[in-house]
Enzyme design. Structure first.
Site, PDB file in Angstrom:
ATOM      1  CG  PHE A   1      -0.421   0.650   2.440  1.00 42.87           C
ATOM      2  CD1 PHE A   1       0.333  -0.068   3.341  1.00 42.87           C
ATOM      3  CD2 PHE A   1      -0.664   1.991   2.701  1.00 42.87           C
ATOM      4  CE1 PHE A   1       0.845   0.532   4.480  1.00 42.87           C
ATOM      5  CE2 PHE A   1      -0.160   2.598   3.844  1.00 42.87           C
ATOM      6  CZ  PHE A   1       0.603   1.876   4.728  1.00 42.87           C
ATOM      7  CE  LYS A   2       4.838   1.519   4.474  1.00 43.83           C
ATOM      8  NZ  LYS A   2       4.215   0.250   4.917  1.00 43.83           N
TER       9      LYS A   2
END
Ligand SMILES: *Cc1c(COP(=O)(O)O)cnc(C)c1O
Length: 494
Positions: free
Chosen positions: A109-110
């Site tokens: 998700f970064k």
């Protein structure tokens, strides 16, 4: 709208300044001077695509960006780098809704924030007519590193240096970083854990000698960690997106409150959900899911944040953290924005390794629920969900899913629930395969092939490619050598 430091409200910065600087000069974190409240009704936002929604939310925070500047950043970030047209698909399984945040280039998700941060920084530099070079210093528990390298690679005038715990990341995570090409990049393993890496980087930010050296070389320091407000704000968007998706699909009624479960490490992702709630998104509980490094669980249950405990290496390495930086922003809010008190508590943590909040502050945490999952639960949940729903989740998401199941059972709360699904199962293939009982496998890559066959899906290209790639970054250092590594990188004239 300006940004203030959590430790000194008199420090005031424009959004552009706050994004470039990353962290306040007094060591505090930048927060909006006033939390923005959404002017549009939630129903009015229905039907917007991801990018349009991103603009609607982010314009509240980056008020000194012109509309076309912000839209341009968004266009450059959320494009075909993502392997899914909707950017964030939502998958319903076992009564919950998995918000799949891992469809970007590095499969965690970064990417949601790090694919836009470089463009925000570049735009901010232009706006302020700063013609210095930027050095991004980043500590990573495994996923931020590669996502930042990907985002900042070959961006003009920006160099990026990543510090990762040498023995604290998965094999795939390590390969992703060490094989990364890009002349402006440096990746260094440290003998220590993530907290050491993060502390080291924070110390470098407060090192006036280093700053002077850099400034003599026409270089400014900035951060790609979630201490940077430019990373946090883009993460608010997908909670709105998830809610709107449920609304559009008639899973919920207008105004109905949902729960959000977030597998938590540095407290950035769940803080973004809290900000979304503050802006007006109907969220009931913010469920903070930890792995066996359960400092936050204890904090929510007792009001004491105590890091005097063993650091555990788990199958969800990106959450192996004891000092969750972004909690400072929550402390600031629940203390009614008392900068002095926030500073005092943070100081207690440094000196006494713990702090305790007042009962009044504790009252303000009622929106949160904290729990953690044991390693064997994480494995069991992966196997159970695959068996019952043919859905493969990674270890971090499984921490959240495990906590969600326990929460539902113990409270009977039937609110519709979004689970932040933070990484592709292929990124943590070795642990996922082990959870499924797959044995006698030659290496991680063979495991991925088995997982792909079992789940009837393809190994993501960006992981498949890693096999046989040349290792480029071989530097290792001790904790106290981080500064000299930075000096060396700068001196190399790259
Ligand atoms: C970083 C990360 C987390 C933790 O997110 P925080 O914002 O640090 O709380 C959870 N899962 C994965 C896969 C991550 O990369």
């Amino acid at each position: 709208m300006n940004y203030i430091s959590t430790r000194n409200k008199n420090i005031l910065k424009s959004p552009s300044q706050a994004i470039i600087q990353g962290i306040s000069e007094d060591g505090g974190l930048f927060v909006p001077e006033e939390m923005p409240i959404l002017k549009e009704s939630i129903d009015q936002l229905m039907g917007k695509g991801y990018k349009d929604l991103a603009f609607t939310i982010m314009k509240y925070f980056f008020t000194d960006f012109k509309e076309e500047e912000l839209r341009n950043c968004i266009d450059l970030a959320y494009n075909n780098k993502f392997d899914s047209e909707e950017i964030v698909p939502i998958v319903q399984r076992d009564g919950a809704f998995f918000l799949e945040l891992f469809h970007g280039p590095t499969l965690a998700f970064k990417d949601m924030a790090l694919s836009i941060l470089p463009h925000l920084i570049n735009t901010a530099l232009k706006k302020l007519s700063i013609d210095k070079k930027i050095l991004i210093l980043t500590a990573t528990s495994g996923d931020t590193g590669k996502a930042a390298l990907e985002g900042f690679s070959d961006v003009d005038n920006i160099k990026i240096m990543v510090f990762y715990p040498q023995d604290g990341v998965s094999q795939i995570q390590k390969l992703q970083m060490l094989t990364h090409q890009g002349d402006n990049t440096s990746v260094v393993g440290i003998n220590g854990n993530f907290d050491d890496a993060q502390n080291g980087v924070k110390n470098l930010f407060n090192d006036n000698n280093l700053k002077k050296e850099l400034s003599d070389n026409n270089i400014l320091l900035s951060s790609a960690n979630s201490i940077n407000i430019g990373r946090l704000v883009p993460q608010i968007v997908y909670y709105f997106y998830g809610y709107l998706n449920l609304l559009e699909n008639k899973e919920i009624k207008s105004g109905e409150k949902i729960n959000v479960v977030v597998p938590t490490g540095n407290f950035g992702n769940i803080l973004a959900a809290y900000y979304a709630k503050s802006m007006g998104l109907p969220i009931n509980k913010l469920i903070c899911a930890s792995n066996e490094n359960n400092v936050l669980t204890d904090f929510f249950n007792t009001g004491t944040y105590d890091i005097q405990r063993d650091f555990k290496m788990t199958s969800s390495p990106s959450m192996d953290i004891l000092i969750s930086s972004n909690l400072e922003r929550l402390i600031f809010e629940i203390s009614d924005r008392e900068d002095g008190l926030t500073k005092e508590l943070v100081n207690d943590l440094q000196v006494r390794k713990k702090y305790k909040i007042s009962p009044e502050m504790g009252e303000k945490l009622r929106d949160f629920y904290g729990d953690f999952a044991h390693e064997n639960q994480v494995e069991k949940s992966i196997a159970q969900l695959f068996k019952t729903s043919a859905y493969l989740i990674d270890t971090h998401t499984s921490v959240a899913y495990s906590v969600y199941k326990d929460y539902k059972e113990s409270t009977g709360d039937k609110s519709k629930t979004l689970i932040a699904s933070t990484a592709s199962p292929f990124k943590f293939g070795a642990s996922v395969g082990k959870a499924l009982g797959i044995k006698d496998i030659k290496d991680d890559f063979e495991m991925l092939e088995v997982l792909a066959r079992m789940s009837n899906s393809d190994i993501p290209e960006n992981i498949k490619d890693l096999k046989g790639k040349r290792i480029i970054h071989k530097n290792i250092c001790q904790k106290h050598e981080m500064k000299s590594m930075v000096e060396k990188f700068i001196g190399s004239g790259v």
